[in-house]
Design a protein around this motif. Sequence first.
Motif, PDB file in Angstrom:
ATOM      1  N   ALA A   1      30.795  39.804  42.125  1.00  0.00           N
ATOM      2  CA  ALA A   1      32.133  40.088  41.620  1.00  0.00           C
ATOM      3  C   ALA A   1      32.009  40.309  40.118  1.00  0.00           C
ATOM      4  O   ALA A   1      31.765  39.369  39.358  1.00  0.00           O
ATOM      5  N   LEU A   2      32.126  41.573  39.707  1.00  0.00           N
ATOM      6  CA  LEU A   2      32.000  41.952  38.299  1.00  0.00           C
ATOM      7  C   LEU A   2      33.379  41.950  37.664  1.00  0.00           C
ATOM      8  O   LEU A   2      34.280  42.653  38.117  1.00  0.00           O
TER       9      LEU A   2
ATOM     10  N   GLN B   1      39.801  27.374  30.904  1.00  0.00           N
ATOM     11  CA  GLN B   1      39.970  26.215  31.783  1.00  0.00           C
ATOM     12  C   GLN B   1      40.268  26.666  33.215  1.00  0.00           C
ATOM     13  O   GLN B   1      39.776  26.072  34.172  1.00  0.00           O
ATOM     14  N   GLU B   2      41.073  27.724  33.366  1.00  0.00           N
ATOM     15  CA  GLU B   2      41.345  28.281  34.700  1.00  0.00           C
ATOM     16  C   GLU B   2      40.060  28.768  35.350  1.00  0.00           C
ATOM     17  O   GLU B   2      39.858  28.592  36.555  1.00  0.00           O
ATOM     18  N   CYS B   3      39.203  29.419  34.559  1.00  0.00           N
ATOM     19  CA  CYS B   3      37.929  29.927  35.095  1.00  0.00           C
ATOM     20  C   CYS B   3      37.037  28.774  35.554  1.00  0.00           C
ATOM     21  O   CYS B   3      36.404  28.855  36.615  1.00  0.00           O
ATOM     22  N   LYS B   4      36.992  27.700  34.776  1.00  0.00           N
ATOM     23  CA  LYS B   4      36.197  26.530  35.181  1.00  0.00           C
ATOM     24  C   LYS B   4      36.741  25.935  36.476  1.00  0.00           C
ATOM     25  O   LYS B   4      35.972  25.556  37.361  1.00  0.00           O
TER      26      LYS B   4
ATOM     27  N   ALA C   1      39.155  38.451  48.998  1.00  0.00           N
ATOM     28  CA  ALA C   1      40.114  37.347  48.868  1.00  0.00           C
ATOM     29  C   ALA C   1      39.660  36.363  47.793  1.00  0.00           C
ATOM     30  O   ALA C   1      40.464  35.895  46.983  1.00  0.00           O
ATOM     31  N   LEU C   2      38.361  36.053  47.760  1.00  0.00           N
ATOM     32  CA  LEU C   2      37.825  35.155  46.739  1.00  0.00           C
ATOM     33  C   LEU C   2      37.945  35.769  45.352  1.00  0.00           C
ATOM     34  O   LEU C   2      38.351  35.109  44.394  1.00  0.00           O
TER      35      LEU C   2
ATOM     36  N   ILE D   1      39.998  35.034  40.960  1.00  0.00           N
ATOM     37  CA  ILE D   1      39.302  34.921  39.676  1.00  0.00           C
ATOM     38  C   ILE D   1      40.327  35.206  38.567  1.00  0.00           C
ATOM     39  O   ILE D   1      40.899  36.304  38.522  1.00  0.00           O
ATOM     40  N   PRO D   2      40.595  34.234  37.692  1.00  0.00           N
ATOM     41  CA  PRO D   2      41.687  34.359  36.723  1.00  0.00           C
ATOM     42  C   PRO D   2      41.704  35.627  35.857  1.00  0.00           C
ATOM     43  O   PRO D   2      42.772  36.219  35.677  1.00  0.00           O
TER      44      PRO D   2
END
Length: 134
Positions: free
Chosen positions: A5-6, A27-30, A94-95, A99-100
Amino acid sequence: MKYLALVYYDEQIMDRLSQQEWDALNQECKACVARLSEGGHYITGSPLLPTSTATTVRVRDNRVTTTDGPFAETKEQLAGFYMLEAQDLDEAIALAGKIPPARYGSVEVRPARELMEKGNQAGGNAANTTGATL
């Protein structure tokens, strides 16, 4: 199956985020990585430094040349990646949708292929031999 996922976004837009907005996004990415890991979907990933730090390498006539910057000028720049494990493309999409930074740009999802040993090729040119040109 593995999917890359790029993550792409416009660096100029991201530069306009306040420090508080930037920290919240990180923080959302973590948290996203933690959820993906708990679900057994996260293999690896990393954010990238800005394109101003990029160097493009080319080999022509056995000669290596370098150019400062990314390969091509685009509206959105490659910002990072997530290597995911998913049952199929639908699950990978879907995953990736969770990703934020997708809110700021886009996430390109591509199946990863395994390099096959010579003699065990499947799918013709879709599988290279170990050590072959990609």
